[in-house]
Structure formats: C-alpha cells, structure tokens
Design a protein around this motif. Structure first.
Motif, PDB file in Angstrom:
ATOM      1  N   UNK A 112       0.816  -1.204   0.000  1.00 52.77           N
ATOM      2  CA  UNK A 112       0.000   0.000   0.000  1.00 52.77           C
ATOM      3  C   UNK A 112       0.852   1.256   0.000  1.00 52.77           C
ATOM      4  N   UNK A 114       3.774   1.591  -1.239  1.00 52.24           N
ATOM      5  CA  UNK A 114       4.362   1.758  -2.570  1.00 52.24           C
ATOM      6  C   UNK A 114       3.369   2.422  -3.519  1.00 52.24           C
ATOM      7  N   UNK A 115       2.086   2.026  -3.446  1.00 51.71           N
ATOM      8  CA  UNK A 115       1.082   2.651  -4.315  1.00 51.71           C
ATOM      9  C   UNK A 115       0.915   4.125  -3.969  1.00 51.71           C
ATOM     10  N   UNK A 116       0.950   4.448  -2.679  1.00 53.80           N
ATOM     11  CA  UNK A 116       0.839   5.850  -2.280  1.00 53.80           C
ATOM     12  C   UNK A 116       2.024   6.669  -2.770  1.00 53.80           C
ATOM     13  N   UNK A 118       3.739   6.088  -5.454  1.00 51.27           N
ATOM     14  CA  UNK A 118       3.579   6.305  -6.890  1.00 51.27           C
ATOM     15  C   UNK A 118       2.606   7.422  -7.176  1.00 51.27           C
ATOM     16  N   UNK A 119       1.523   7.493  -6.381  1.00 49.64           N
ATOM     17  CA  UNK A 119       0.539   8.550  -6.637  1.00 49.64           C
ATOM     18  C   UNK A 119       1.104   9.921  -6.362  1.00 49.64           C
ATOM     19  N   UNK A 120       2.060  10.014  -5.421  1.00 55.16           N
ATOM     20  CA  UNK A 120       2.556  11.324  -5.045  1.00 55.16           C
ATOM     21  C   UNK A 120       3.683  11.784  -5.952  1.00 55.16           C
ATOM     22  N   UNK A 123       6.515   8.136  -9.984  1.00 52.98           N
ATOM     23  CA  UNK A 123       7.473   7.133 -10.406  1.00 52.98           C
ATOM     24  C   UNK A 123       7.805   6.231  -9.237  1.00 52.98           C
ATOM     25  N   UNK A 124       8.416   5.069  -9.546  1.00 53.14           N
ATOM     26  CA  UNK A 124       8.815   4.161  -8.483  1.00 53.14           C
ATOM     27  C   UNK A 124      10.326   3.959  -8.460  1.00 53.14           C
ATOM     28  N   UNK A 125      11.068   4.831  -9.132  1.00 53.71           N
ATOM     29  CA  UNK A 125      12.511   4.703  -9.202  1.00 53.71           C
ATOM     30  C   UNK A 125      13.110   5.573  -8.109  1.00 53.71           C
TER      31      UNK A 125
ATOM     32  N   UNK B 103      -4.490   4.112   5.921  1.00 48.31           N
ATOM     33  CA  UNK B 103      -4.003   4.638   4.653  1.00 48.31           C
ATOM     34  C   UNK B 103      -5.104   4.764   3.634  1.00 48.31           C
ATOM     35  N   UNK B 267      -7.473  -3.746  -1.317  1.00 49.94           N
ATOM     36  CA  UNK B 267      -6.463  -3.526  -2.339  1.00 49.94           C
ATOM     37  C   UNK B 267      -7.099  -3.360  -3.702  1.00 49.94           C
ATOM     38  N   UNK B 277      -7.322   9.974  -4.528  1.00 51.08           N
ATOM     39  CA  UNK B 277      -6.453  10.943  -5.180  1.00 51.08           C
ATOM     40  C   UNK B 277      -5.116  11.028  -4.474  1.00 51.08           C
ATOM     41  N   UNK B 278      -4.636  12.207  -4.271  1.00 47.98           N
ATOM     42  CA  UNK B 278      -3.323  12.383  -3.659  1.00 47.98           C
ATOM     43  C   UNK B 278      -3.384  11.991  -2.204  1.00 47.98           C
TER      44      UNK B 278
ATOM     45  N   UNK C  77       0.259  -4.424  -7.824  1.00 48.82           N
ATOM     46  CA  UNK C  77       1.037  -3.187  -7.763  1.00 48.82           C
ATOM     47  C   UNK C  77       1.613  -2.865  -9.134  1.00 48.82           C
ATOM     48  N   UNK C  81       1.129   0.563 -11.540  1.00 46.28           N
ATOM     49  CA  UNK C  81       2.273   1.468 -11.614  1.00 46.28           C
ATOM     50  C   UNK C  81       3.102   1.038 -12.816  1.00 46.28           C
ATOM     51  N   UNK C  82       4.354   1.446 -12.871  1.00 42.11           N
ATOM     52  CA  UNK C  82       5.138   1.091 -14.043  1.00 42.11           C
ATOM     53  C   UNK C  82       5.610  -0.357 -13.935  1.00 42.11           C
TER      54      UNK C  82
END
Lengths: 138, 279, 98
Positions: A112, A114-116, A118-120, A123-125, B103, B267, B277-278, C77, C81-82
C-alpha cells in the motif's frame, strides 16, 4: 563422506540466497524489486529455521498418528518412545508459523505504501524520487 | 544516482562493496551458528532435549499434570504451551491491519460499480471455487487439534478463495450481496474478543472459587484444580475436543479469515472520482 | 531418512539449486512481470522442500501465502504502476516533466 558434502552444499546454498537477496535489496533502484527481494529473504530465513530441526533417522511429522474424534486410544510409553525418536523438531515449526503470518501482513502494508508513493511522485525509481524531492516536487 | 557515463564506475565500486559486505555478514552468521552447535553437518542423531520433552508429554495420559490432550504437537504448543505468544501475534496482526485501514480511509466501496469481471470460463470456475474452498477451509480449522491444520491455515485458505472470486467475478458481486468493510472489521474484532474471553475464562472462574489459576490455562493441574476437560459423552460416543484448543481454533479462524479478506479486497477497490487521489 | 545418503537429501539439494538459479534470474531481470513469475516458481520450490522436511502445517500456510498472496499483491502493484526497471535515470520515461 558424501552426506557431509551434500549437507554442506545445502547450507551453502541457503546462505547464498540470503546474501543475494540482501545485495538485491540494497542495489536495485525500483521499489517493487526491493519488495520482491524482501519477501524472498523472509521465506528463505523461515526455510533455514525448519532445516535446522531435522535429525538423522526416520523422519515423520510431529503428529501422533491414528487419532480421530471418536477413536482415540491413549498412547503407552513404548509408542511414545518411538514417536519422540522419529519426529522432527516441533518448536521451530511453531515459531515459523507465527512469523509467516505476521510477515505477510507487513508486506501487504508495504505494498500500500508503494502505491501511495507512486501517486505522489509519479514514479517508483528511487533515484528519480530523490531528484524530485530535491527540486521540491511533492 | 549518476547520470554521466564516466562517473558510473563509482556505482560499480559501490555495488561490489555492498556485495562483499553482505556475503561477509552472512558467512559470519553461519560460522557463529556452526561453532555453537545449532547447525550440525551432518544432522544430529537425536532430537534436542526440549523437543523430546514436548513430544513425550503432549499426549501422555499418565502424566495428566503436564499434558494438553492433543496428538498434534504444533497446535498444542501454539495454543496451550506458548499460548500467550499466539495472542500477542494476533494482536500485532490486527495493529497492522489498522495501519493499512488508516491509509485507505478515503476509499469507498460502492455496489453501483458495473464491473462484469472476466470471461465466462473464468467466471464459471471461480463460482465453483467460491462454493467448495470455504467448506475445505472450515474443515481444516475444525480438526486442527487432531491432524495438521488449525485456525491459521483455514483462515488463509478462506481469504484466498474469496479474493479469487472478487477478482474474477467483478467488484459488484460481493458488495451488492452485503459484504462491506465495516462488517468484515466487526467479524475480526469478534474473533479477537472470543480469544481474549477464552484466555481469561479460567482466571475469572478461579477468582470466584478462591483457587490459584493461570491465564490461557487448558487442563487440570494438581496445584490449580480447574480446567476445560478433554472429552465429552454424546449418545454413547466419547468425543475428543482437546480442552480450549477447539474453541481457540474456531476463534482464530474467524479472526484470520475476516482480517485477511478485508486487506485483500481493500487492495482491489477502485476509487471514485473526487475521493482518494493524492494520499 | 537424512542420516545416510538418500533420495530425500538429493531432492532437497536439487530444489535448493533451482531456488538459487531463480533468485539470480530475478536479480537481473528488467521486466517486472517476468521477475514476479520467477518468484512464484521459487515459492513452489520452497513448498516442496517444506513438504520434504515433514512440516505439514507450514505447507498449508506457505501455499496460500507464499504462492497465492505474494503473486497477487505484486501483480496488482505492477498493473497500477510502471512495469519496467531502468539502469540509468535518462531512460526513465517522464523524467523531463515537472
């Protein structure tokens, strides 16, 4: 002699997997790759704990056989002697069981997060996230 | 970290230093384990003394002040001999679920979402899975004191069956039939309440009779003569329920299945426009 | 029988070799979906090893969680995402904006 070599090989492989996963967590920049390596590290340590409990001689699971809800003959001393010689170590399986459940739930929570992330940041790098934080992106 | 090609060698040096340090750390750990005798190559010839003690006394009818009346050693240790560790473990499980819920507090589940799921073959197979796997899960949980199984195993199988149906049959399938996050959370808390009340049942009963008791006590002991019993006569048959192990397995099944289903299905929620959203 | 050389020990060594090879492949794979499938294969090898070491409760738990839940979580996930990993920063798409 060959048995010694085989068991040293098995332990060396487990140690190699643990070292590879720690190296992978530290050097790969993608967050999902880090999570995959963390789950592998966790599973390998649990498997190593179970391998330690094995002893030579016949191997049977630590369950006294032949008991049902209505047919339950009580065990005598001789049968208990055979049972305690042939079964593997039950304490390590107990520790591993609780550890697997808790580790899986913690990994869900990290997913979870990680998804947050990405939204902010988009990118995930990790290197790109550090650049964007330095520029005041989020 | 570096974007110029001639600075990339610092990346390679850093990677190799990390590799050498990780390998050294793990080899040191293995050497320590070998020197103290935890790992023995080849494996040791008999069990360790503590394992011998547990294997001898878990189903020994002659030593009734040490036994826990269940032939399944792992469940007996998990719920009777080291029962308080299990209670703490389930508590940590629910604290993590609460952190996950914090969350995603802005997402709503709605039965108006028209999600038809996958193609017809997957949907038919998922309906069969949704019918048969929960029955298997309940069966695994109920005979956890006689054969390999128990509350943990049954709970995870149940949660996986429901989440497979959730993915294959679409979101509206479960939400429109009355499943909601509040009910799942309520079921989880119900399981926790049952566990705590079983743990505190014998101390409360001992308080009223003036006896010395223990938390999570299962069987009768000479210095605290109160217990759950181990067999019940029903129409001439003697049924072996191993004290508090059967009830704890049922409570663990309720708590684990609803907790894991809650986290899985949250999930997959699709957020509405304007909410979420953000983060 | 783990005392003398036997089929169980050889099988355990084979399963662990399979697991090491898969771990190395996961480390170097840039396509994340393939990496997740290698992880699932490694979890299957671990389940067989746990069954060989006479731990039936752990087989039930690890089958549901190691094979089922971890694959599900990581694939979800990656789908939101990417799904690739890049060696240097220039190759990451979207580096220029903002």
């Amino acid at each position: 002699m060959i048995n010694d070599i085989l068991w040293s090989y098995i332990y060396a492989l487990v140690i190699t997997i643990i070292a590879l996963t720690i190296y992978g967590m530290a050097t790969r920049p993608n967050i999902v790759k880090k999570l995959i390596m963390l789950s592998m590290l966790f599973s390998t340590v649990c498997l190593m704990a179970v391998i330690i409990g094995v002893h030579s001689g016949s191997i049977k699971p630590p369950v006294y056989p032949g008991i049902t809800f209505t047919e339950h003959p009580w065990a005598g001393t001789a049968e208990l002697d055979i049972f305690s010689y042939e079964a593997v170590d039950p304490i390590l399986q107990v520790l591993v069981m609780v550890a697997i459940i808790i580790g899986s739930v913690v990994l869900l929570f990290l997913g979870y997060v990680a998804i947050m992330v990405y939204r902010r940041y988009g990118t995930l790098d990790m290197r790109l996230i550090e650049l964007r934080r330095r520029e005041g992106y989020g | 970290m570096s974007s110029k090609p001639n600075e990339d060698r610092w990346g390679i040096i850093r990677d190799s230093i990390i590799a050498v340090l990780a390998s050294l750390l793990i080899v040191l750990f293995a050497a320590v384990l070998l020197s103290t005798g935890t790992i023995a190559i080849p494996p040791q010839s008999t069990n360790r003394p503590l394992a011998n003690y547990y294997l001898r006394t878990v189903f020994n009818h002659d030593l009734q002040w040490l036994w826990s009346s269940s032939p399944e050693t792992v469940s007996a240790i998990l719920l009777d001999h080291r029962g308080i560790d299990t209670v703490y473990g389930v508590g940590i499980f629910f604290i993590t679920i609460m952190a996950t819920l914090m969350l995603t507090s802005k997402l709503e589940n709605s039965s108006r979402v028209k999600d038809m799921g996958m193609d017809i073959i997957t949907r038919s197979v998922s309906k069969i899975i949704l019918l048969t796997l929960p029955v298997i899960a309940v069966s695994i949980a109920l005979h956890g004191h006689l054969a390999p199984g128990g509350g943990f195993q049954g709970g995870t199988v149940f949660a996986l069956a429901v989440s497979t149906a959730f993915i294959a049959l679409g979101q509206g399938f479960l939400w429109s039939r009355g499943w909601s996050r509040h009910r799942l959370l309520g079921l989880g808390v119900l399981g926790l309440v049952i566990i705590f009340s079983i743990a505190l049942a014998i101390p409360v009963a001992g308080l009223f009779r003036g006896l010395k008791t223990y938390i999570m006590q299962n069987q009768w002991k000479p210095w605290s003569p109160i217990g759950f019993g181990y067999a019940y006569n029903l129409y001439g048959l003697e049924i072996l329920y191993s004290g508090s192990l059967l009830f704890l397995n049922i409570a663990l099944f309720i708590a684990m299945s609803s907790g894991l289903t809650l986290v899985f299905t949250l999930l997959m929620l699709r957020e509405e426009h304007g909410k979420g959203g953000h983060g | 029988m783990f005392g003398e050389i036997s089929l169980s020990t050889i099988l355990l060594a084979l399963l662990m070799t399979y697991a090491v090879v898969l771990t190395y492949k996961v480390l170097n794979e840039k396509n994340l979906v393939k990496a997740i499938l290698y992880t699932t294969g490694q979890a299957i090898a671990y389940t067989l090893a746990l069954a060989l070491l006479a731990a039936p409760d752990l087989v039930l738990v690890y089958m549901a969680i190691g094979i089922g839940m971890h694959t599900l979580l990581f694939l979800y996930i990656v789908s939101h995402t990417e799904d690739r990993e890049y060696e240097t920063i220039e190759k990451v798409p979207g580096k220029g904006d903002r």
